[in-house]
Design an enzyme around this catalytic site. Structure first.
Site, PDB file in Angstrom:
ATOM      1  N   ASP A  15       0.828  -1.211   0.000  1.00 47.86           N
ATOM      2  CA  ASP A  15       0.000   0.000   0.000  1.00 47.86           C
ATOM      3  C   ASP A  15       0.863   1.262   0.000  1.00 47.86           C
ATOM      4  OD1 ASP A  15      -2.441   1.325  -0.013  1.00 47.86           O
ATOM      5  OD2 ASP A  15      -2.552   1.433   2.178  1.00 47.86           O
ATOM      6  N   TRP A  20       2.686   7.942  -2.604  1.00 52.22           N
ATOM      7  CA  TRP A  20       4.095   8.105  -3.003  1.00 52.22           C
ATOM      8  C   TRP A  20       4.169   9.082  -4.179  1.00 52.22           C
ATOM      9  CZ3 TRP A  20       6.812   7.528  -7.501  1.00 52.22           C
ATOM     10  CH2 TRP A  20       8.211   7.482  -7.402  1.00 52.22           C
ATOM     11  N   ARG A  28      -0.998   9.321  -9.968  1.00 53.97           N
ATOM     12  CA  ARG A  28      -0.978   8.072  -9.196  1.00 53.97           C
ATOM     13  C   ARG A  28      -0.369   6.908  -9.976  1.00 53.97           C
ATOM     14  NH1 ARG A  28      -4.180   7.456  -4.720  1.00 53.97           N
ATOM     15  NH2 ARG A  28      -4.494   5.294  -5.272  1.00 53.97           N
ATOM     16  N   HIS A  32       2.208   3.434  -9.169  1.00 51.72           N
ATOM     17  CA  HIS A  32       1.998   2.003  -9.454  1.00 51.72           C
ATOM     18  C   HIS A  32       3.169   1.431 -10.253  1.00 51.72           C
ATOM     19  CE1 HIS A  32      -1.845   2.309  -7.617  1.00 51.72           C
ATOM     20  NE2 HIS A  32      -2.415   3.004  -8.588  1.00 51.72           N
ATOM     21  N   SER A  60      -7.522  -5.371  -4.863  1.00 51.29           N
ATOM     22  CA  SER A  60      -8.624  -5.947  -4.086  1.00 51.29           C
ATOM     23  C   SER A  60      -9.923  -5.852  -4.874  1.00 51.29           C
ATOM     24  CB  SER A  60      -8.776  -5.213  -2.750  1.00 51.29           C
ATOM     25  OG  SER A  60      -9.466  -3.991  -2.940  1.00 51.29           O
ATOM     26  N   ASP A  62     -12.450  -4.594  -3.867  1.00 48.15           N
ATOM     27  CA  ASP A  62     -12.990  -3.245  -3.631  1.00 48.15           C
ATOM     28  C   ASP A  62     -12.274  -2.185  -4.467  1.00 48.15           C
ATOM     29  OD1 ASP A  62     -15.068  -3.780  -1.776  1.00 48.15           O
ATOM     30  OD2 ASP A  62     -13.546  -4.182  -0.255  1.00 48.15           O
ATOM     31  N   ASN A  63     -11.116  -2.523  -5.026  1.00 50.24           N
ATOM     32  CA  ASN A  63     -10.406  -1.546  -5.846  1.00 50.24           C
ATOM     33  C   ASN A  63     -11.116  -1.255  -7.180  1.00 50.24           C
ATOM     34  OD1 ASN A  63      -7.133  -2.686  -4.714  1.00 50.24           O
ATOM     35  ND2 ASN A  63      -8.323  -0.934  -3.994  1.00 50.24           N
ATOM     36  N   ARG A  66     -12.372   2.308  -7.857  1.00 54.56           N
ATOM     37  CA  ARG A  66     -11.487   3.425  -8.259  1.00 54.56           C
ATOM     38  C   ARG A  66     -11.850   3.940  -9.651  1.00 54.56           C
ATOM     39  NH1 ARG A  66      -5.568   2.442  -5.618  1.00 54.56           N
ATOM     40  NH2 ARG A  66      -6.360   1.894  -3.560  1.00 54.56           N
ATOM     41  N   LEU A 175      -6.537  -4.568   7.637  1.00 54.30           N
ATOM     42  CA  LEU A 175      -6.325  -5.720   6.755  1.00 54.30           C
ATOM     43  C   LEU A 175      -6.980  -5.560   5.379  1.00 54.30           C
ATOM     44  CD1 LEU A 175      -6.659  -8.715   9.249  1.00 54.30           C
ATOM     45  CD2 LEU A 175      -4.587  -7.653   8.360  1.00 54.30           C
ATOM     46  N   GLU A 187       2.036 -12.958  12.818  1.00 53.29           N
ATOM     47  CA  GLU A 187       2.667 -11.783  13.414  1.00 53.29           C
ATOM     48  C   GLU A 187       2.382 -10.613  12.476  1.00 53.29           C
ATOM     49  OE1 GLU A 187       4.260 -11.722  16.358  1.00 53.29           O
ATOM     50  OE2 GLU A 187       3.687 -13.823  16.554  1.00 53.29           O
TER      51      GLU A 187
HETATM   52  C1  IPE Z   1      -5.446  -2.619  -0.035  1.00 56.86           C
HETATM   53  O1  IPE Z   1      -5.141  -1.276  -0.168  1.00 56.86           O
HETATM   54  C2  IPE Z   1      -5.377  -3.293  -1.350  1.00 56.86           C
HETATM   55  C3  IPE Z   1      -4.045  -3.398  -1.945  1.00 56.86           C
HETATM   56  C4  IPE Z   1      -2.933  -2.989  -1.429  1.00 56.86           C
HETATM   57  C5  IPE Z   1      -4.013  -4.056  -3.219  1.00 56.86           C
HETATM   58  P1  IPE Z   1      -6.285  -0.165  -0.302  1.00 56.86           P
HETATM   59  O2  IPE Z   1      -5.588   1.122  -0.469  1.00 56.86           O
HETATM   60  O3  IPE Z   1      -7.264  -0.551  -1.349  1.00 56.86           O
HETATM   61  O4  IPE Z   1      -7.012  -0.277   1.108  1.00 56.86           O
HETATM   62  P2  IPE Z   1      -7.839   0.796   1.914  1.00 56.86           P
HETATM   63  O5  IPE Z   1      -8.891   1.359   1.008  1.00 56.86           O
HETATM   64  O6  IPE Z   1      -6.885   1.853   2.360  1.00 56.86           O
HETATM   65  O7  IPE Z   1      -8.404   0.034   3.076  1.00 56.86           O
HETATM   66  C1  IPE Z   2      -1.666   0.187  -3.341  1.00 54.58           C
HETATM   67  O1  IPE Z   2      -1.439   1.547  -3.353  1.00 54.58           O
HETATM   68  C2  IPE Z   2      -1.915  -0.367  -4.730  1.00 54.58           C
HETATM   69  C3  IPE Z   2      -3.302  -0.756  -4.966  1.00 54.58           C
HETATM   70  C4  IPE Z   2      -4.282  -0.714  -4.086  1.00 54.58           C
HETATM   71  C5  IPE Z   2      -3.622  -1.199  -6.294  1.00 54.58           C
HETATM   72  P1  IPE Z   2      -2.644   2.584  -3.378  1.00 54.58           P
HETATM   73  O2  IPE Z   2      -3.035   2.830  -4.781  1.00 54.58           O
HETATM   74  O3  IPE Z   2      -3.738   2.144  -2.473  1.00 54.58           O
HETATM   75  O4  IPE Z   2      -1.923   3.859  -2.787  1.00 54.58           O
HETATM   76  P2  IPE Z   2      -2.506   4.859  -1.708  1.00 54.58           P
HETATM   77  O5  IPE Z   2      -2.908   4.031  -0.511  1.00 54.58           O
HETATM   78  O6  IPE Z   2      -3.669   5.546  -2.339  1.00 54.58           O
HETATM   79  O7  IPE Z   2      -1.369   5.772  -1.407  1.00 54.58           O
HETATM   80 MG    MG Z   3      -4.136   2.410  -0.511  1.00 57.16          MG
END
Ligand code: IPE
Ligand code: IPE
Ligand code: MG
Length: 230
Positions: A15, A20, A28, A32, A60, A62-63, A66, A175, A187
């Site tokens: 994450d 970053w 963004r 990646h 995920s 849930d992603n 986006r 999680l 752990e």
């Molecule tokens: C969890 O990160 C999924 C991955 C790292 C692939 P997210 O950025 O989607 O999780 P939340 O929304 O902060 O819980």
């Molecule tokens: C994790 O980084 C990668 C994926 C969830 C695909 P994020 O894209 O969630 O990055 P932040 O949490 O928004 O910084």
């Molecule tokens: Mg994230």
């Protein structure tokens, strides 16, 4: 068997890619791309130090919420990354499996997954599992219904293998629907570093901390065994 001081099964919630990039005034997607580069280094390092099972959270279920452009970019990145990584996986004896739903993925990615899984199937040095369109609650439901329907008679822990150490980068301490069953006695380690900045030295620090922990699994532990009964 894993070496004494490294976790046999390491799971990483990768994450912080977006933040970053944002902190650098970049889009963004650049986070990646850098994250994919870091994932390569992490895989190589884990194989080198003796991790036997590595599960990475890449996307995920849930992603899908986006923006369409970001989702599309990620799915294309996974496809090209798989193709580019195949030679390294093969030469390092790494078996690759993708966990999660496949029916919503683009055909090119499904084909790249099938090809990479088939070609790396004989790797014995490390089993790399990458979670794409993954939801732990869905995975648990599926494992239960497969067993109920008699499709498999393997114990649940072989369908959903227990994690020794779960690491989340990016500063959040949750999680996000990852390996809920498998982390029963894991752990936990949380780093504030964004995933693209995760270094092999950071990983070694996490492993050194893990090596110092006493995992009791509900028992009394080494000092309790020695205590005299009054
Ligand atoms: C969890 O990160 C999924 C991955 C790292 C692939 P997210 O950025 O989607 O999780 P939340 O929304 O902060 O819980
Ligand atoms: C994790 O980084 C990668 C994926 C969830 C695909 P994020 O894209 O969630 O990055 P932040 O949490 O928004 O910084
Ligand atoms: Mg994230």
């Amino acid at each position: 068997m894993a070496k004494a001081n490294v976790p046999g099964h390491l799971a990483i919630i990768m994450d912080g890619n977006g933040r970053w990039a944002s902190r650098r005034g970049r889009p963004r997607w650049m986070g990646h791309v850098r994250g994919a580069h870091t994932a390569r280094e992490v895989v190589a390092h884990c194989a080198r130090v003796g991790v036997t099972d590595l599960t990475l959270y890449a996307f995920s279920s849930d992603n899908w919420k986006r923006p369409r452009e970001e989702v599309g970019f990620l799915l294309d990145l996974f496809t090209s990354h798989l193709d580019r990584q195949l030679a390294a996986l093969l030469s390092n004896g790494i078996r690759l499996s993708i966990i999660g739903r496949r029916d919503r993925l683009p055909p090119a990615l499904v084909a790249a997954i099938a090809d990479a899984e088939a070609r790396t199937a004989h790797g014995t040095r490390m089993h790399l599992r990458v979670a794409i369109d993954y939801s732990s609650r869905t995975a648990i439901e599926e494992a239960f219904s497969r067993r109920q329907e008699g499709q498999v008679d393997a114990p649940l822990d072989s369908l959903l293998p227990q994690v020794d150490l779960l690491l989340r980068t990016g500063g959040e301490r949750r999680l996000s629907d990852f390996l809920l069953w498998e982390c029963a006695y894991a752990e936990l380690a949380f780093l504030d570093v964004h995933f693209p900045d995760l270094s092999t030295a950071d990983l070694d620090t996490v492993f050194a901390d893990y090596a110092k922990r006493e995992r009791r699994f509900g028992d009394v532990g080494a000092s309790g065994q020695l205590a005299p009964v009054p």
